[in-house]
Design a protein around this motif. Structure first.
Motif, PDB file in Angstrom:
ATOM      1  N   ILE A 103     -27.441  29.320   1.917  1.00  0.00           N
ATOM      2  CA  ILE A 103     -27.850  28.265   0.987  1.00  0.00           C
ATOM      3  C   ILE A 103     -29.142  28.685   0.284  1.00  0.00           C
ATOM      4  O   ILE A 103     -30.171  28.888   0.926  1.00  0.00           O
ATOM      5  N   VAL A 104     -29.059  28.827  -1.031  1.00  0.00           N
ATOM      6  CA  VAL A 104     -30.187  29.268  -1.854  1.00  0.00           C
ATOM      7  C   VAL A 104     -30.444  28.211  -2.920  1.00  0.00           C
ATOM      8  O   VAL A 104     -29.509  27.759  -3.594  1.00  0.00           O
ATOM      9  N   GLN A 105     -31.690  27.810  -3.081  1.00  0.00           N
ATOM     10  CA  GLN A 105     -32.015  26.772  -4.057  1.00  0.00           C
ATOM     11  C   GLN A 105     -32.367  27.318  -5.427  1.00  0.00           C
ATOM     12  O   GLN A 105     -32.301  26.600  -6.423  1.00  0.00           O
ATOM     13  N   GLY A 106     -32.794  28.563  -5.483  1.00  0.00           N
ATOM     14  CA  GLY A 106     -33.277  29.089  -6.753  1.00  0.00           C
ATOM     15  C   GLY A 106     -34.717  28.699  -7.018  1.00  0.00           C
ATOM     16  O   GLY A 106     -35.185  28.756  -8.146  1.00  0.00           O
ATOM     17  N   HIS A 107     -35.430  28.287  -5.957  1.00  0.00           N
ATOM     18  CA  HIS A 107     -36.846  27.926  -6.036  1.00  0.00           C
ATOM     19  C   HIS A 107     -37.650  28.987  -5.302  1.00  0.00           C
ATOM     20  O   HIS A 107     -37.656  29.041  -4.074  1.00  0.00           O
ATOM     21  N   VAL A 108     -38.311  29.829  -6.042  1.00  0.00           N
ATOM     22  CA  VAL A 108     -39.015  30.970  -5.465  1.00  0.00           C
ATOM     23  C   VAL A 108     -40.219  30.505  -4.648  1.00  0.00           C
ATOM     24  O   VAL A 108     -41.025  29.701  -5.120  1.00  0.00           O
ATOM     25  N   ASP A 109     -40.343  31.019  -3.420  1.00  0.00           N
ATOM     26  CA  ASP A 109     -41.453  30.652  -2.536  1.00  0.00           C
ATOM     27  C   ASP A 109     -42.650  31.575  -2.685  1.00  0.00           C
ATOM     28  O   ASP A 109     -43.772  31.210  -2.321  1.00  0.00           O
ATOM     29  N   GLY A 110     -42.438  32.759  -3.199  1.00  0.00           N
ATOM     30  CA  GLY A 110     -43.536  33.705  -3.365  1.00  0.00           C
ATOM     31  C   GLY A 110     -43.029  35.013  -3.939  1.00  0.00           C
ATOM     32  O   GLY A 110     -41.825  35.264  -3.988  1.00  0.00           O
ATOM     33  N   VAL A 111     -43.964  35.828  -4.362  1.00  0.00           N
ATOM     34  CA  VAL A 111     -43.623  37.143  -4.915  1.00  0.00           C
ATOM     35  C   VAL A 111     -44.044  38.216  -3.926  1.00  0.00           C
ATOM     36  O   VAL A 111     -45.177  38.220  -3.443  1.00  0.00           O
ATOM     37  N   GLY A 112     -43.124  39.089  -3.593  1.00  0.00           N
ATOM     38  CA  GLY A 112     -43.402  40.202  -2.697  1.00  0.00           C
ATOM     39  C   GLY A 112     -43.460  41.510  -3.466  1.00  0.00           C
ATOM     40  O   GLY A 112     -43.264  41.546  -4.686  1.00  0.00           O
TER      41      GLY A 112
END
Length: 205
Positions: A97-106
């Motif tokens: 399940i993926v929301q498409g809401h980025v939590d951070g940039v790596g």
């Protein structure tokens, strides 16, 4: 909602600066086969809304908040991007399940090739580390992957030939920025457990 199974590689054809936003135009084929205005398409893991399309290219408005928190800041014409349409009820959940809401940039730290796969180490913001576990799920640039090893500020994933060939992860190099979305279930569990610890039921107090 998405599954993290990339449907195709698109190409950025235009980036229009609008001051506190950009208008992003992407050339695509598969994701436009049934696209309607207002539909959601994930671009490198970022959920964007189709504001126009002509069957060959589609356009989305990317707000400053998204630019500040994702690798879409700095997008340029010619960039290849991972694309996935929002999941429908009858579709198999091939990833997670993926929301498409980025939590951070790596950032990609290193790549270690082998005969049949490639191990990639990625640095992540320290606050995301608590959501990762070995063999758990992580989304990198919109690609659903299984964590091989979860450390405090880095993690590794193993990329099969299909992933290397069909997504941007095949061309990411050390130093490149990637969008990260952790497992939404882990975030919900953390919040629920936090609330429980603050307000335990009378039966168990």
């Amino acid at each position: 909602m998405f599954t993290g199974i990339v449907e195709e590689l698109g190409t950025v054809t235009a980036v229009e600066d609008q001051g506190d936003a950009i208008r992003l135009t992407v050339k695509a084929e598969t994701v436009l086969s049934d696209a309607q205005l207002g539909d959601s398409i994930a671009v490198n893991g970022c959920c964007l809304t189709v504001v126009s399309h002509d069957g060959v290219e589609w356009t989305a408005d990317v707000m400053q908040e998204t630019l500040d928190k994702t690798s879409l800041q700095g997008a340029r014409p010619g960039d290849r991007v991972n694309l996935e349409r929002a999941v429908t009820a009858e579709k198999r959940l091939g990833g997670h399940i993926v929301q498409g809401h980025v939590d951070g940039v790596g950032r990609v730290v290193r790549r270690t090739p082998s005969e049949h796969w490639e191990v990639v180490e990625i640095e992540m913001p320290a606050e995301l580390g608590r959501y990762l576990v070995d063999k758990g799920s992580i989304t990198v640039d919109g690609v659903s992957l299984t964590v091989v090893e979860a450390l405090d500020t880095t993690f590794t994933v193993s990329l099969i030939p299909e992933t290397l060939a069909r997504t941007t992860l095949g061309s990411r190099r050390p130093g490149d920025r990637v969008n990260l979305e952790v497992d939404i279930i882990a975030k919900h569990v953390e919040k629920l457990l936090g609330a429980y610890q603050q307000h335990p039921s009378k039966e168990q107090s």
